[in-house]
Design an enzyme around this catalytic site. Structure first.
Site, PDB file in Angstrom:
ATOM      1  N   HIS A 136      56.251  83.690  37.337  1.00  0.00           N
ATOM      2  CA  HIS A 136      55.299  84.123  36.318  1.00  0.00           C
ATOM      3  C   HIS A 136      55.496  83.305  35.042  1.00  0.00           C
ATOM      4  O   HIS A 136      56.624  83.034  34.629  1.00  0.00           O
ATOM      5  CB  HIS A 136      55.486  85.609  36.021  1.00  0.00           C
ATOM      6  CG  HIS A 136      54.281  86.233  35.392  1.00  0.00           C
ATOM      7  ND1 HIS A 136      53.892  85.964  34.086  1.00  0.00           N
ATOM      8  CD2 HIS A 136      53.346  87.087  35.887  1.00  0.00           C
ATOM      9  CE1 HIS A 136      52.791  86.649  33.810  1.00  0.00           C
ATOM     10  NE2 HIS A 136      52.435  87.333  34.891  1.00  0.00           N
ATOM     11  N   HIS A 137      54.376  82.923  34.431  1.00  0.00           N
ATOM     12  CA  HIS A 137      54.437  82.076  33.235  1.00  0.00           C
ATOM     13  C   HIS A 137      55.121  82.796  32.076  1.00  0.00           C
ATOM     14  O   HIS A 137      55.637  82.145  31.152  1.00  0.00           O
ATOM     15  CB  HIS A 137      53.018  81.659  32.824  1.00  0.00           C
ATOM     16  CG  HIS A 137      52.931  80.271  32.286  1.00  0.00           C
ATOM     17  ND1 HIS A 137      53.843  79.764  31.390  1.00  0.00           N
ATOM     18  CD2 HIS A 137      52.036  79.274  32.492  1.00  0.00           C
ATOM     19  CE1 HIS A 137      53.513  78.518  31.080  1.00  0.00           C
ATOM     20  NE2 HIS A 137      52.428  78.194  31.735  1.00  0.00           N
ATOM     21  N   ALA A 138      55.146  84.128  32.083  1.00  0.00           N
ATOM     22  CA  ALA A 138      55.855  84.859  31.028  1.00  0.00           C
ATOM     23  C   ALA A 138      57.355  84.594  31.075  1.00  0.00           C
ATOM     24  O   ALA A 138      58.059  84.769  30.081  1.00  0.00           O
ATOM     25  CB  ALA A 138      55.589  86.356  31.159  1.00  0.00           C
TER      26      ALA A 138
END
Length: 451
Positions: A136-138
């Protein structure tokens, strides 16, 4: 790191339901992949020790997101994928690359990561000797994730050593650094002026200013449309030769020259009698810019310490708006595409546009919250035409778990853009993944040939 750590402001943007972003890294191996060996490698690697990949996303009663440490069950993260459809008939049989790209194209639209476990997965495409790492880019951006992946790898010719990534070793000699006060003042004035111009342009893009309609235009809702994925491949030595042919050019100048040239060819091929009159057509791209002081491979041995995590790990990038003019006459000099790109990028680098866009996003997060900030950032994507990123990988062959890696590629979840391009260089070649909305750009393989 504490048992609970707040999600960074940029990370919160990627957690919005409308813009859930996942980075998909494709790693091709030379030999068949053994799933048990992969599990053993991960279990003993620094990857599994990293706090972010041991943590589950939680939300408190006020809607604030946190990372909370937990236990890892690898069976919930690693998936063996077999017997993928190879085509309707023998004559339609797809190559391994086409099978992987088709599989990834589906993942970019319809397969978010479940938040009941740490936000990463490993898909092993056994028949294609391929591993797809989904993060996930988070959790982090392309540069930090590349560093993490490479920390699990070793050099083929020196199995006891970690891979390295070439950094920026440019130095200014004492003689060339002697500039008079007038030049310093002029440069400062130009920096301020360009920052004001580009900063204003970014704000207008988030409000009302929009690219004219073209054959590659996306827009609001296009992130949900079905995708196709193609690969454009370049020899890194060829890109270096072009770079050396233009004074003081960089690989990014060459890449953007390639993008301009390729899109010009593609639009000319598809132009109609109406579009022939659009000689002044401007198409604007969004580029991701790494803001770390030390680009390149980071020291992963200290990543389990909170001070190291907060100093550079995560999402340390900003946006640049990059305009191109597809119908601008370059005459018989193909290098003019690179020269035009260099002139534009030199001004962008002189300005503080990247730092301005990063600061504006952080300020908006503080004052307006993630939903409004996401809406404004999404407007920038809806009002522009394409996304481009470039991550530098190791230039010598490496191996994962003793299995030599033949290819590194990457793509992300779909965006309002109908065209998203991610380039990764590795072992003398550069591979660019071209993700398109297939109802707008039905022929991404042809677009790859244009590049």
């Amino acid at each position: 790191m504490n048992k609970e750590e707040p999600v960074t402001p940029v990370g919160r943007l990627f957690l919005q339901e409308e813009g859930n972003q996942v980075i998909n890294c494709i790693i091709n191996a030379k030999y068949p992949i053994n799933i048990e060996s992969v599990k053993a490698e991960i279990k003993n690697s620094i990857f599994i020790q990293h706090p972010r990949f041991q943590s589950v996303l939680v939300r408190d009663k006020n809607g604030r997101e946190y990372w909370k440490r937990g236990d890892i069950n690898l069976d919930k993260h690693i998936f063996l994928i077999q017997d993928i459809d190879h085509g309707d008939s023998p004559s339609d049989a797809l190559s391994d690359d086409e099978i992987v790209n088709a599989y990834l194209a589906d993942l970019t639209v319809s397969s978010p990561l479940n938040d009941d476990k740490p936000l990463w997965e490993l898909h092993i495409l056994k028949d294609q000797n391929c591993v797809v790492l989904r993060i996930h880019h988070a959790s982090g951006d392309g540069v930090s994730l590349m560093s993490l992946i490479l920390a699990m790898c070793r050099k083929v010719d020196q199995p006891d050593q970690l891979p390295s990534i070439p950094g920026n070793n440019t130095r200014i000699s004492s003689s060339s650094s002697r500039v008079n006060m007038r030049e310093i003042i002029l440069r400062l004035v130009m920096k301020i002026w360009l920052t004001i111009v580009y900063g204003t342009g970014f704000l207008l893009r988030s409000l009302c200013l929009k690219d004219a309609k073209s054959k590659i235009s996306g827009g609001h809702g296009v992130q949900l449309w079905p995708r196709k994925l193609a690969t454009a491949r370049f020899k890194f030595d060829d890109m270096k030769s072009v770079k050396n042919a233009v004074l003081h050019a960089t690989i990014n100048d060459v890449l953007f020259g390639v993008i301009t040239s390729g899109l010009s060819r593609y639009l000319d091929y598809h132009q109609t009698s109406e579009s022939k009159t659009k000689e002044g057509l401007q198409i604007t791209g969004i580029a991701m810019v790494n803001l770390r002081e030390q680009p390149g491979l980071q020291d992963m041995s200290n990543l389990v310490k909170s001070s190291s995590v907060t100093s550079w790990w995560g999402n340390k990038f900003a946006f640049l708006l990059l305009p191109i003019y597809p119908h601008k006459n370059v005459g018989n000099d193909a290098l003019q595409y690179v020269k035009n790109a260099k002139d534009m990028l030199d001004k962008k680098k002189l300005s503080l546009e990247a730092h301005f866009t990063y600061a504006i996003s952080k300020l908006a997060m503080s004052l307006l919250g993630p939903k409004v900030t996401y809406f404004l950032n999404n407007r920038v994507f809806c009002n522009t035409s394409f996304t481009i990123s470039n991550v530098v990988g190791p230039q010598k062959e490496i191996m994962l778990g003793g299995n030599p890696i033949t290819s590194f590629r990457a793509t992300s979840s779909s965006l309002p853009h109908a065209l998203t391009m991610h380039m990764v260089s590795y072992a003398g070649k550069a591979e660019m993944q071209i993700l398109v909305a297939k109802d707008i750009i039905p022929d991404p393989q042809f677009l790859a040939k244009c590049f």
